[in-house]
Design an enzyme around this catalytic site. Structure first.
Site, mmCIF file in Angstrom:
data_model
loop_
_atom_site.group_PDB
_atom_site.id
_atom_site.type_symbol
_atom_site.label_atom_id
_atom_site.label_comp_id
_atom_site.label_asym_id
_atom_site.label_seq_id
_atom_site.Cartn_x
_atom_site.Cartn_y
_atom_site.Cartn_z
ATOM 1 N N GLU A 4 3.718 -0.816 0.149
ATOM 2 C CA GLU A 4 3.695 0.536 1.054
ATOM 3 C C GLU A 4 2.962 0.509 2.346
ATOM 4 O O GLU A 4 3.204 1.215 2.977
ATOM 5 C CB GLU A 4 2.508 1.231 -0.057
ATOM 6 C CG GLU A 4 3.403 1.744 -1.327
ATOM 7 C CD GLU A 4 3.337 0.757 -2.435
ATOM 8 O OE1 GLU A 4 2.768 -0.367 -2.107
ATOM 9 O OE2 GLU A 4 3.530 1.026 -3.474
ATOM 10 N N PHE B 109 -4.972 6.326 -15.858
ATOM 11 C CA PHE B 109 -4.196 5.245 -15.356
ATOM 12 C C PHE B 109 -3.848 5.601 -13.834
ATOM 13 O O PHE B 109 -2.894 6.578 -13.571
ATOM 14 C CB PHE B 109 -2.869 4.933 -16.274
ATOM 15 C CG PHE B 109 -2.110 3.831 -15.862
ATOM 16 C CD1 PHE B 109 -2.646 2.491 -15.700
ATOM 17 C CD2 PHE B 109 -0.731 4.014 -15.320
ATOM 18 C CE1 PHE B 109 -1.792 1.568 -15.099
ATOM 19 C CE2 PHE B 109 -0.069 2.933 -14.927
ATOM 20 C CZ PHE B 109 -0.344 1.660 -14.850
ATOM 21 N N GLN B 110 -3.880 4.489 -13.034
ATOM 22 C CA GLN B 110 -3.467 4.851 -11.691
ATOM 23 C C GLN B 110 -3.946 5.988 -10.890
ATOM 24 O O GLN B 110 -3.177 6.576 -10.066
ATOM 25 C CB GLN B 110 -1.826 4.527 -11.401
ATOM 26 C CG GLN B 110 -1.365 2.963 -11.943
ATOM 27 C CD GLN B 110 -0.238 2.830 -11.426
ATOM 28 O OE1 GLN B 110 0.687 3.721 -11.335
ATOM 29 N NE2 GLN B 110 -0.056 1.656 -11.229
ATOM 30 N N LYS C 110 1.395 15.491 -10.907
ATOM 31 C CA LYS C 110 2.696 15.123 -11.381
ATOM 32 C C LYS C 110 3.063 16.433 -12.012
ATOM 33 O O LYS C 110 4.489 16.970 -12.170
ATOM 34 C CB LYS C 110 2.629 14.143 -12.475
ATOM 35 C CG LYS C 110 4.036 13.787 -13.176
ATOM 36 C CD LYS C 110 4.054 12.336 -13.552
ATOM 37 C CE LYS C 110 5.510 12.224 -14.083
ATOM 38 N NZ LYS C 110 5.578 10.863 -14.619
ATOM 39 N N MET D 271 -6.309 -15.075 19.430
ATOM 40 C CA MET D 271 -7.178 -14.278 20.096
ATOM 41 C C MET D 271 -8.680 -14.287 19.853
ATOM 42 O O MET D 271 -9.277 -14.381 20.467
ATOM 43 C CB MET D 271 -6.730 -12.834 19.611
ATOM 44 C CG MET D 271 -7.646 -11.915 20.571
ATOM 45 S SD MET D 271 -7.881 -12.134 22.324
ATOM 46 C CE MET D 271 -6.429 -11.020 22.913
HETATM 47 C C1 LIG Z 1 -5.651 -6.668 9.841
HETATM 48 C C2 LIG Z 1 -6.385 -7.471 10.684
HETATM 49 N N1 LIG Z 1 -7.172 -8.594 10.250
HETATM 50 C C3 LIG Z 1 -8.077 -9.233 11.424
HETATM 51 C C4 LIG Z 1 -7.951 -8.898 12.600
HETATM 52 C C5 LIG Z 1 -8.720 -9.817 13.707
HETATM 53 N N2 LIG Z 1 -7.770 -10.482 14.699
HETATM 54 C C6 LIG Z 1 -7.429 -9.835 15.971
HETATM 55 S S1 LIG Z 1 -6.384 -10.676 16.764
HETATM 56 C C7 LIG Z 1 -6.184 -11.979 15.342
HETATM 57 C C8 LIG Z 1 -5.427 -13.214 15.623
HETATM 58 C C9 LIG Z 1 -4.153 -12.951 15.663
HETATM 59 O O1 LIG Z 1 -3.373 -14.000 15.244
HETATM 60 P P1 LIG Z 1 -1.639 -14.100 15.666
HETATM 61 O O2 LIG Z 1 -0.936 -12.999 14.853
HETATM 62 O O3 LIG Z 1 -1.175 -15.467 15.403
HETATM 63 O O4 LIG Z 1 -1.667 -13.635 17.193
HETATM 64 P P2 LIG Z 1 -2.176 -14.481 18.357
HETATM 65 O O5 LIG Z 1 -3.586 -14.217 18.718
HETATM 66 O O6 LIG Z 1 -2.302 -16.050 17.944
HETATM 67 O O7 LIG Z 1 -1.008 -14.228 19.435
HETATM 68 C C10 LIG Z 1 -6.952 -11.631 14.332
HETATM 69 C C11 LIG Z 1 -7.410 -12.377 13.173
HETATM 70 C C12 LIG Z 1 -7.114 -7.711 12.925
HETATM 71 N N3 LIG Z 1 -6.987 -7.389 14.141
HETATM 72 N N4 LIG Z 1 -6.449 -7.255 11.997
#
Ligand SMILES: Cc1ncc(C[n+]2csc(CCOP(=O)(O)OP(=O)(O)O)c2C)c(N)n1
Ligand SMILES: [Mg+2]
Lengths: 551, 80
Positions: free
Chosen positions: A51, A113-114, A163, A465
């Site tokens: 979803e 349920f759910q 429902k 990042m």
């Molecule tokens: C759902 C979620 N979890 C954690 C983060 C924290 N976060 C921001 S950027 C990042 C790394 C992303 O890695 P990747 O997709 O490999 O991109 P890159 O920076 O290596 O280009 C994380 C863990 C986030 N933004 N969203």
């Protein structure tokens, strides 16, 4: 005409011009899917793998088309799986309609349920939401949901329908759309005050955000910039509002803004902010941001005025109307020296780039295959910032990215939503190896519906990042950011029934792109990049523009 | 940034969940609620009145009023 509640839902969607819905069935929406079955010639349903993917797809559809996106999910886990998608749409003001089924009204409150209180759960991340327990209320509620999602500043609305309400048969009145709510009248004095500041300014700078795109005001903004002879910087959400060939375009501002945008923003004596909310990622230290400049703030949402940054003059109202009114009262001016400075900064920035197989050359190579109408989605991380910095956007609604919530996993869903609205035209997704692993199941959806999506994995094998912050601020203590996964993206694509390529240099990328842009279905291109590449410039969190790291 | 007390009169549509929308706004955005009264609006069964005292500086007070006005079921917000 008498119809069952579930049929009224589907007919009301069709009456609102909805052609595609995204979703996933389950016990509490069996009725909805049953009514959809006999109407599938009038309403296409795209079945996702999860979803969350469906919610991002509906959001992506809305961002790409400007029309509301619709997602359907069952009660309980189906509904909670939507929450990240709804919050993503909320933070980026995207008109999303989420329809959930719930248990029958006599079972509500019994931990059936759910059963979850999805209206309670999503209250802080929706513009409005509803629990509908009577079939008689479905038509009006759904019409109102569209009205709210699309009026003023757009945003997500959730409608939870029990429902028994879906089963009961009641009169249906046609489900025709209601007129959008009127936007409050703009205070006319504000135009005088704003034009006085603009006429007096020697270094005016326009700061353009996503509101300009929502309002369809890109052309007006370009005219306005021309009239007052000002350069234009962008929030990430606003980047596609202006043609990349317009010399006034400086690119993105803020934490990872481009050098010219950061410098011009910093040196301006007047910031004319249009359709932005001055997010902390865009301003850095707020007192410093505000210090040597005046600010005119133009937005449709009164609550954004003085929320993050106090302004000298505000113009609240429809942005298109405000810009055209303002254009009529400001003097035509010329700021040759100020604009020459921008050109200097652009040249300086350009001189720094090196060749080789790096994020910038990858993005530019992909851009050789795309046109100004091509929709480009991203996930979240370094790759997202590189796309914002280096991809040259031109047409509104061609850049789909999670700005406010920064949702990793957004991209694959968003690309599916955009692609399903876009026929045979190719949609490009730039993703990271981390983000892609979050929702790559949806690649199967793209295959199933033959959606021509070109997925570029900027594969640094790290959560780049986060790792960048560890490099700069945590003494290179790379806690849990080195992925060291051995995923074979070519096999992965093939396992799902798509096509995969690997590219380790520009020539291989070129060949892969040649194949990808001819393919009728989705393709993954795994681009290996150096894990130590950084996104620069960078304004450290909480720092000011003067603290920007450039090298 | 001087912290002041102020009182708001909020007219809301009499619908399920409306009180949690108003209270939820305060917790979500970190605003204070010092006292709270909810009751029927005289001679009007379709609406209720919330009287609330809150505290904050001028900017916070302005934000509270504007954010309250954005809630769909809120009909009117007045500083009293
Ligand atoms: C759902 C979620 N979890 C954690 C983060 C924290 N976060 C921001 S950027 C990042 C790394 C992303 O890695 P990747 O997709 O490999 O991109 P890159 O920076 O290596 O280009 C994380 C863990 C986030 N933004 N969203
Ligand atoms: Mg990565």
């Amino acid at each position: 005409m008498k119809l069952r509640g579930a049929a009224i839902v589907i007919e009301t969607l069709i009456a609102h011009g909805v052609t595609d819905v995204f979703g996933y069935p389950g016990g509490a929406v069996l009725e909805l899917y049953n009514e959809l079955y006999s109407r599938s010639d009038r309403l296409r349903h795209i079945l996702s793998c999860h979803e969350q993917g469906a919610s991002h797809a509906a959001d992506g559809y809305a961002r790409a088309t400007g029309r509301p996106g619709v997602v359907i999910a069952t009660s309980g886990p189906g509904a909670t799986n939507l929450v990240t998608g709804i919050a993503t749409a909320y933070l980026d003001s995207s008109p999303l309609i989420a329809i959930t089924g719930n248990v029958s009204s006599n079972l509500i409150g019994k931990d059936s349920f759910q059963e979850v209180d999805i209206a309670g759960i999503t209250m802080p991340v929706t513009k409005h939401n509803y629990i509908v327990k009577r079939a008689e209320d479905i038509e009006d509620t759904l019409c109102e949901a569209f009205q709210i999602a699309c009026s003023g500043r757009p945003g997500p609305v959730l409608v939870d329908i029990t429902k028994d309400a879906q089963i009961a048969e009641v009169e249906f009145y046609g489900g025709s759309p209601k007129a959008l709510f009127a936007v409050p009248e703009t205070d006319l004095d504000a135009f005088e005050k704003a034009s006085k500041l603009i006429d007096e300014s020697e270094k005016p700078y326009i700061y353009c955000g996503g509101g300009v795109i929502s309002s369809g005001a890109g052309k007006l903004l370009a005219d306005f910039a021309e009239r007052i002879d000002a350069p234009v910087g962008f929030s990430m959400m606003g980047l596609s509002a202006m043609d990349c060939d317009n010399p006034r375009k400086l690119g993105m501002t803020g934490m990872h803004g481009t050098y010219p945008a950061i410098k011009m923003n910093e040196e301006a004596d007047l910031i004319i902010a249009v359709g932005v909310r001055f997010s902390d990622r865009a301003t850095g230290d707020k007192d410093e941001y505000r210090k040597n400049t005046k600010i005119v703030h133009i937005d449709i949402d009164d609550a954004e005025i003085n929320k993050n940054i106090s302004c000298d003059v505000d113009i609240v109202g429809n942005i298109s109307e405000s810009l055209s009114a303002l254009c009529k009262v400001v003097k035509k001016s010329s700021h040759a020296e100020w604009n020459a400075l921008a050109e200097n900064y652009k040249r300086e920035a350009e001189a720094k780039f090196t060749g080789g197989f790096n994020p910038r050359s990858i993005i530019r190579a992909v851009q050789k295959f795309t046109g100004k109408n091509t929709i480009v989605a991203t996930d979240v991380g370094q790759h997202q910032m590189w796309v914002a910095q280096y991809y040259r956007f031109s047409n509104p609604r061609t850049f789909l990215t999670s700005g406010g919530l920064g949702t990793m996993g957004f991209g694959m869903g968003a690309a599916i939503g955009a692609s399903s609205a876009n026929g045979a035209a190719r949609t490009v997704l730039f993703t990271g190896d981390g983000s892609f692993h979050m929702n790559l199941n949806e690649f199967a959806t793209a295959v199933r519906y033959k959606l021509p999506i070109v997925v570029i994995v900027m594969n640094n094998n790290v959560l780049g990042m986060v790792r960048q912050w560890q490099t700069l601020f945590y003494e290179k203590r790379y806690s849990q950011t080195v992925l060291d996964r051995v995923t074979d993206y070519v096999k992965l694509a093939e396992a799902f029934g798509g096509t995969g390529y690997k590219a380790a240099n520009l020539e291989e990328l070129q060949n892969a792109l040649d194949g990808a842009f001819k393919s009728g279905g989705p393709v993954i291109i795994d681009c290996a990049i150096d894990r130590d590449e950084m996104v620069l410039p960078m304004i450290p969190a909480g720092g000011s523009y003067a603290d920007a790291i450039y090298n | 940034m001087e912290i002041k007390n102020f009182t708001l009169s909020i007219i809301v549509t009499n619908k399920a969940g409306v009180l949690s929308r108003v209270i939820g706004l305060f917790s979500k955005r970190g605003y204070n609620i010092d006292t709270l009264y909810v009751g029927p609006k005289v001679e009007d069964s379709r609406h209720s009145r919330i009287i609330m005292t809150s505290s904050g500086d001028d900017a916070t007070r302005e934000q509270i009023i504007k954010q309250l006005r954005k809630i769909f079921d809120v009909q009117e917000v007045k500083l009293i």
